[in-house]
Design a protein around this motif. Structure first.
Motif, PDB file in Angstrom:
ATOM      1  N   ARG A 169       5.653  40.634   6.249  1.00 24.63           N
ATOM      2  CA  ARG A 169       6.487  41.486   7.104  1.00 24.63           C
ATOM      3  C   ARG A 169       7.968  41.175   6.936  1.00 24.63           C
ATOM      4  O   ARG A 169       8.810  42.081   6.981  1.00 24.63           O
ATOM      5  N   ARG A 170       8.290  39.903   6.716  1.00 20.08           N
ATOM      6  CA  ARG A 170       9.690  39.529   6.534  1.00 20.08           C
ATOM      7  C   ARG A 170      10.302  40.134   5.273  1.00 20.08           C
ATOM      8  O   ARG A 170      11.521  40.271   5.176  1.00 20.08           O
ATOM      9  N   SER A 171       9.459  40.497   4.326  1.00 19.56           N
ATOM     10  CA  SER A 171       9.979  41.058   3.067  1.00 19.56           C
ATOM     11  C   SER A 171      10.109  42.584   3.101  1.00 19.56           C
ATOM     12  O   SER A 171      10.560  43.192   2.126  1.00 19.56           O
ATOM     13  N   ILE A 172       9.739  43.208   4.228  1.00 16.57           N
ATOM     14  CA  ILE A 172       9.857  44.666   4.331  1.00 16.57           C
ATOM     15  C   ILE A 172      11.327  45.065   4.449  1.00 16.57           C
ATOM     16  O   ILE A 172      12.044  44.566   5.322  1.00 16.57           O
ATOM     17  N   PRO A 173      11.818  45.948   3.596  1.00 15.91           N
ATOM     18  CA  PRO A 173      13.219  46.390   3.682  1.00 15.91           C
ATOM     19  C   PRO A 173      13.484  47.131   4.985  1.00 15.91           C
ATOM     20  O   PRO A 173      12.617  47.848   5.502  1.00 15.91           O
ATOM     21  N   ARG A 174      14.671  46.952   5.535  1.00 10.45           N
ATOM     22  CA  ARG A 174      15.052  47.650   6.761  1.00 10.45           C
ATOM     23  C   ARG A 174      15.654  49.001   6.411  1.00 10.45           C
ATOM     24  O   ARG A 174      16.877  49.183   6.366  1.00 10.45           O
ATOM     25  N   ASP A 175      14.788  49.948   6.149  1.00  9.57           N
ATOM     26  CA  ASP A 175      15.235  51.294   5.830  1.00  9.57           C
ATOM     27  C   ASP A 175      14.393  52.287   6.631  1.00  9.57           C
ATOM     28  O   ASP A 175      13.653  51.902   7.541  1.00  9.57           O
ATOM     29  N   LYS A 176      14.501  53.560   6.277  1.00  7.82           N
ATOM     30  CA  LYS A 176      13.795  54.600   7.048  1.00  7.82           C
ATOM     31  C   LYS A 176      12.285  54.491   6.927  1.00  7.82           C
ATOM     32  O   LYS A 176      11.557  55.074   7.740  1.00  7.82           O
ATOM     33  N   ASN A 177      11.787  53.765   5.940  1.00  6.39           N
ATOM     34  CA  ASN A 177      10.342  53.620   5.750  1.00  6.39           C
ATOM     35  C   ASN A 177       9.791  52.317   6.338  1.00  6.39           C
ATOM     36  O   ASN A 177       8.629  51.980   6.132  1.00  6.39           O
ATOM     37  N   GLN A 178      10.641  51.603   7.074  1.00  5.39           N
ATOM     38  CA  GLN A 178      10.236  50.300   7.589  1.00  5.39           C
ATOM     39  C   GLN A 178       9.021  50.404   8.519  1.00  5.39           C
ATOM     40  O   GLN A 178       8.064  49.630   8.399  1.00  5.39           O
ATOM     41  N   THR A 179       9.039  51.368   9.431  1.00  5.28           N
ATOM     42  CA  THR A 179       7.941  51.506  10.397  1.00  5.28           C
ATOM     43  C   THR A 179       6.625  51.811   9.697  1.00  5.28           C
ATOM     44  O   THR A 179       5.581  51.220  10.006  1.00  5.28           O
ATOM     45  N   ARG A 180       6.684  52.737   8.722  1.00  5.39           N
ATOM     46  CA  ARG A 180       5.453  53.086   8.004  1.00  5.39           C
ATOM     47  C   ARG A 180       4.923  51.898   7.211  1.00  5.39           C
ATOM     48  O   ARG A 180       3.723  51.653   7.173  1.00  5.39           O
ATOM     49  N   ARG A 181       5.828  51.155   6.576  1.00  4.84           N
ATOM     50  CA  ARG A 181       5.398  49.996   5.793  1.00  4.84           C
ATOM     51  C   ARG A 181       4.763  48.932   6.701  1.00  4.84           C
ATOM     52  O   ARG A 181       3.785  48.294   6.330  1.00  4.84           O
ATOM     53  N   GLN A 182       5.321  48.755   7.882  1.00  3.07           N
ATOM     54  CA  GLN A 182       4.728  47.773   8.791  1.00  3.07           C
ATOM     55  C   GLN A 182       3.357  48.233   9.267  1.00  3.07           C
ATOM     56  O   GLN A 182       2.437  47.416   9.390  1.00  3.07           O
ATOM     57  N   GLU A 183       3.206  49.518   9.537  1.00  4.58           N
ATOM     58  CA  GLU A 183       1.892  50.038   9.936  1.00  4.58           C
ATOM     59  C   GLU A 183       0.872  49.836   8.821  1.00  4.58           C
ATOM     60  O   GLU A 183      -0.289  49.479   9.081  1.00  4.58           O
ATOM     61  N   ASP A 184       1.287  50.048   7.592  1.00  3.00           N
ATOM     62  CA  ASP A 184       0.386  49.806   6.456  1.00  3.00           C
ATOM     63  C   ASP A 184       0.010  48.327   6.373  1.00  3.00           C
ATOM     64  O   ASP A 184      -1.149  47.985   6.073  1.00  3.00           O
ATOM     65  N   LEU A 185       0.983  47.474   6.638  1.00  5.02           N
ATOM     66  CA  LEU A 185       0.723  46.035   6.591  1.00  5.02           C
ATOM     67  C   LEU A 185      -0.219  45.624   7.720  1.00  5.02           C
ATOM     68  O   LEU A 185      -1.115  44.786   7.519  1.00  5.02           O
ATOM     69  N   GLU A 186      -0.047  46.204   8.895  1.00  2.00           N
ATOM     70  CA  GLU A 186      -0.947  45.915  10.024  1.00  2.00           C
ATOM     71  C   GLU A 186      -2.370  46.336   9.695  1.00  2.00           C
ATOM     72  O   GLU A 186      -3.324  45.630  10.022  1.00  2.00           O
ATOM     73  N   ASN A 187      -2.513  47.467   9.027  1.00  3.96           N
ATOM     74  CA  ASN A 187      -3.847  47.902   8.613  1.00  3.96           C
ATOM     75  C   ASN A 187      -4.447  46.955   7.575  1.00  3.96           C
ATOM     76  O   ASN A 187      -5.640  46.657   7.605  1.00  3.96           O
ATOM     77  N   LYS A 188      -3.597  46.473   6.670  1.00  3.21           N
ATOM     78  CA  LYS A 188      -4.059  45.542   5.636  1.00  3.21           C
ATOM     79  C   LYS A 188      -4.626  44.277   6.261  1.00  3.21           C
ATOM     80  O   LYS A 188      -5.667  43.767   5.817  1.00  3.21           O
ATOM     81  N   TYR A 189      -3.973  43.770   7.318  1.00  8.03           N
ATOM     82  CA  TYR A 189      -4.410  42.526   7.959  1.00  8.03           C
ATOM     83  C   TYR A 189      -5.237  42.783   9.221  1.00  8.03           C
ATOM     84  O   TYR A 189      -5.516  41.851   9.976  1.00  8.03           O
ATOM     85  N   ASN A 190      -5.623  44.036   9.416  1.00 11.51           N
ATOM     86  CA  ASN A 190      -6.506  44.417  10.522  1.00 11.51           C
ATOM     87  C   ASN A 190      -5.941  43.980  11.872  1.00 11.51           C
ATOM     88  O   ASN A 190      -6.637  43.367  12.697  1.00 11.51           O
ATOM     89  N   LEU A 191      -4.675  44.290  12.099  1.00 11.53           N
ATOM     90  CA  LEU A 191      -4.011  43.924  13.338  1.00 11.53           C
ATOM     91  C   LEU A 191      -3.792  45.162  14.200  1.00 11.53           C
ATOM     92  O   LEU A 191      -3.207  46.143  13.754  1.00 11.53           O
ATOM     93  N   ARG A 192      -4.292  45.073  15.430  1.00 14.64           N
ATOM     94  CA  ARG A 192      -4.083  46.119  16.424  1.00 14.64           C
ATOM     95  C   ARG A 192      -3.458  45.478  17.659  1.00 14.64           C
ATOM     96  O   ARG A 192      -3.303  44.272  17.740  1.00 14.64           O
ATOM     97  N   ARG A 193      -3.149  46.278  18.660  1.00 13.04           N
ATOM     98  CA  ARG A 193      -2.500  45.768  19.853  1.00 13.04           C
ATOM     99  C   ARG A 193      -3.336  44.687  20.542  1.00 13.04           C
ATOM    100  O   ARG A 193      -2.803  43.719  21.085  1.00 13.04           O
ATOM    101  N   GLU A 194      -4.664  44.805  20.515  1.00 16.82           N
ATOM    102  CA  GLU A 194      -5.529  43.848  21.194  1.00 16.82           C
ATOM    103  C   GLU A 194      -6.057  42.764  20.253  1.00 16.82           C
ATOM    104  O   GLU A 194      -6.877  41.933  20.673  1.00 16.82           O
ATOM    105  N   SER A 195      -5.610  42.746  19.017  1.00 14.66           N
ATOM    106  CA  SER A 195      -6.112  41.751  18.063  1.00 14.66           C
ATOM    107  C   SER A 195      -5.648  40.347  18.442  1.00 14.66           C
ATOM    108  O   SER A 195      -4.493  40.136  18.810  1.00 14.66           O
ATOM    109  N   ILE A 196      -6.566  39.395  18.360  1.00 19.21           N
ATOM    110  CA  ILE A 196      -6.218  37.997  18.609  1.00 19.21           C
ATOM    111  C   ILE A 196      -5.534  37.431  17.370  1.00 19.21           C
ATOM    112  O   ILE A 196      -6.039  37.552  16.257  1.00 19.21           O
ATOM    113  N   ILE A 197      -4.376  36.808  17.562  1.00 23.81           N
ATOM    114  CA  ILE A 197      -3.634  36.251  16.431  1.00 23.81           C
ATOM    115  C   ILE A 197      -3.531  34.727  16.504  1.00 23.81           C
ATOM    116  O   ILE A 197      -3.098  34.086  15.547  1.00 23.81           O
TER     117      ILE A 197
END
Length: 294
Positions: free
Chosen positions: A71-99
């Motif tokens: 996540r730290r390597s995601i560029p801060r541009d207009k695609n940042q939100t989409r890239r983070q959502e893709d990364l969350e899906n990759k690591y199976n992270l949701r709002r209720e996920s235990i980390i």
């Protein structure tokens, strides 16, 4: 009825304290489970689902660390939100996920360098072996029932565990973005017994594997002993089953606090499910772990 039995059992029953954090939250959630020691070599019995959570703690943490690194390597541009959502899906992270899960084994051993977990292949049963300790901190060992034919319908038995987490020695550290144990706050939690009668024995493939109790096992009592008035162990609390009673009420008008209210009710009987003593003893024998019986 169980006053003396609880005093006999309590010295070898111990809480497992856990703190949990979910994705996107700084809230620290306390939880408890139970284990009991069967010999002087720091071997304890608990539920398989408890042991699996303990085992998964490191895996869950490593998954989140890897996510943070990418996540730290995601560029801060207009695609940042989409890239983070893709990364969350990759690591199976949701709002209720235990980390993050951290655990403490209170008053068990002074220290340990390793824990070995033995998981039963079919039943909700596990054995925990602490290694690298210098001193044990429990004061007695479980004594198992020798003659399991004594487990009959109507026999009164008790369970002991730690269903209500009241420890407060934890916090969220915003600088580290992590949860942690602290030196201040309450570091223990109260024991809680619950009695009942044997209602049924549960069988699988012609073998008795479980004891059903007329009262529920409470959350946090998982892994706690089932015992008689002498403190002899008959089994281990595993789960609670919810039996539909069929006394359903649909949209009935009743008077509540002087006012007419429409209610519906779907009652269930909550019964405790315990691992049978013979299953526990056989597992310990297979592992060549010393235990006592009477």
């Amino acid at each position: 009825m169980f006053v003396e039995a609880i005093e006999r059992v309590d010295p070898f029953v111990r809480p497992i304290l856990s703190i949990v954090r979910r994705y996107g939250s700084s809230e620290v959630i306390p939880a408890c489970s139970t284990m009991f020691f069967v010999n002087e070599q720091a071997c304890a019995v608990t539920c398989k689902h408890v042991a699996e959570q303990l085992i998964s703690s490191d895996t869950i943490h490593q998954n989140y660390i890897q996510f943070q690194g990418e996540r730290r390597s995601i560029p801060r541009d207009k695609n940042q939100t989409r890239r983070q959502e893709d990364l969350e899906n990759k690591y199976n992270l949701r709002r209720e996920s235990i980390i993050r899960i951290k655990n403490q084994f209170v008053n068990s051993v002074d220290q340990f360098s390793e824990i070995t977990y033995h998981l039963h292949p079919t039943q909700d049963l596990a054995v925990i072996q602490f290694k690298g300790y210098s001193q044990i901190k429990y004061n007695a060992c479980a004594v198992f029932l020798r003659d399991s034919s004594k487990i009959k319908q109507g026999r009164s038995l008790c369970r002991l565990g730690y269903p209500f987490p009241e420890f407060t020695n934890y916090r969220f550290n915003p600088e580290l973005d992590d949860i942690e144990w602290t030196a201040d706050g309450r570091s223990n939690t109260p024991r809680f017994p619950i009695d009942g009668i044997v209602t049924r024995l549960r069988a699988e493939n012609g073998e008795i594997v479980g004891v059903e109790m007329s009262t529920p096992g409470l959350r946090g009592q998982s892994g706690g002993p089932l015992f008689d008035t002498s403190g002899i162990i008959y089994g281990m609390q595993s789960s609670t089953r919810h039996l539909h009673l069929g006394f359903d009420i649909e949209d009935r008008d009743v008077i509540v606090n002087g006012r007419q209210t429409r209610v519906s009710n779907y009652p269930f009987l909550n019964v405790g499910q315990c691992v049978h003593v013979d299953i526990i003893k056989k597992f310990l024998r297979d592992l060549r772990i010393k235990y006592y019986e009477e």
